[in-house]
Design a protein around this motif. Sequence first.
Motif, mmCIF file in Angstrom:
data_model
loop_
_atom_site.group_PDB
_atom_site.id
_atom_site.type_symbol
_atom_site.label_atom_id
_atom_site.label_comp_id
_atom_site.label_asym_id
_atom_site.label_seq_id
_atom_site.Cartn_x
_atom_site.Cartn_y
_atom_site.Cartn_z
ATOM 1 N N GLN A 36 -3.277 -1.424 3.689
ATOM 2 C CA GLN A 36 -3.114 -1.353 2.236
ATOM 3 C C GLN A 36 -4.439 -0.930 1.629
ATOM 4 O OE1 GLN A 36 -2.581 -5.061 0.156
ATOM 5 N NE2 GLN A 36 -3.663 -6.218 1.715
ATOM 6 N N ARG A 37 -4.360 -0.171 0.557
ATOM 7 C CA ARG A 37 -5.575 0.138 -0.201
ATOM 8 C C ARG A 37 -5.630 -0.874 -1.332
ATOM 9 N NH1 ARG A 37 -8.269 5.919 -1.243
ATOM 10 N NH2 ARG A 37 -10.349 5.051 -1.535
ATOM 11 N N ILE A 115 4.846 -1.408 -2.571
ATOM 12 C CA ILE A 115 3.499 -1.744 -3.044
ATOM 13 C C ILE A 115 3.565 -2.955 -3.964
ATOM 14 C CG2 ILE A 115 1.610 -0.919 -4.504
ATOM 15 C CD1 ILE A 115 2.101 1.845 -3.387
ATOM 16 N N THR A 120 -2.794 -0.218 -4.085
ATOM 17 C CA THR A 120 -2.402 1.045 -4.705
ATOM 18 C C THR A 120 -1.708 1.957 -3.710
ATOM 19 O OG1 THR A 120 -4.557 2.041 -4.199
ATOM 20 C CG2 THR A 120 -4.315 0.975 -6.358
ATOM 21 N N GLU A 121 -1.789 1.604 -2.430
ATOM 22 C CA GLU A 121 -1.177 2.417 -1.379
ATOM 23 C C GLU A 121 -0.900 1.559 -0.167
ATOM 24 O OE1 GLU A 121 -2.358 6.262 1.432
ATOM 25 O OE2 GLU A 121 -3.751 5.582 -0.100
ATOM 26 N N CYS A 123 0.284 2.331 3.967
ATOM 27 C CA CYS A 123 0.539 3.403 4.922
ATOM 28 C C CYS A 123 0.361 2.899 6.350
ATOM 29 C CB CYS A 123 -0.378 4.588 4.664
ATOM 30 S SG CYS A 123 -2.129 4.171 4.562
#
Length: 156
Positions: A36-37, A115, A120-121, A123
């Motif tokens: 995760q960001r 999310i 914010t992301e 992946c």
Amino acid sequence: MGRVEYFDDPDAPRPNSFVVAASAVVTDEGGRILLQRRTDNGLYALPGGVMDFGESLPGAAVREVREETGLDVEITGLVGTYTDPRHIIAYSDGEVRQQFNVCFIARVVGGDLRISGESTELCFVATEEIDALPMHHTQRMRIKHFVERRGGPYLG
């Protein structure tokens, strides 16, 4: 709330808090690792967070993964313990933690990737692509220990 991580930094603020936390290396069928960001520092990280009263540490990892990613996971192993007193996390509200994290291995058993307000992301990233991502080195260390498939958990 923002946060800044320090490691072996003589200018790091003095800790005023000690909180038990859990994180998890979650992989997909191709062996890619879920990252995760984070909204609080803009860096990529494994999902995880603080253990609540009334739950086990593996239970905290399962809950945090669900809250932060929408995925239901099952704990399948242990990467290691990360308690180095040189790792300090300072929050914008004045809390300064000495890091205490237990990192688990987990597999997806359900849910849908989504999310949360903490990222914010999301992946799944191939291990050879992780070095190119902005990430605190203590997160990289956990991933490295996972990829090494050690004979036992890291104890540090």
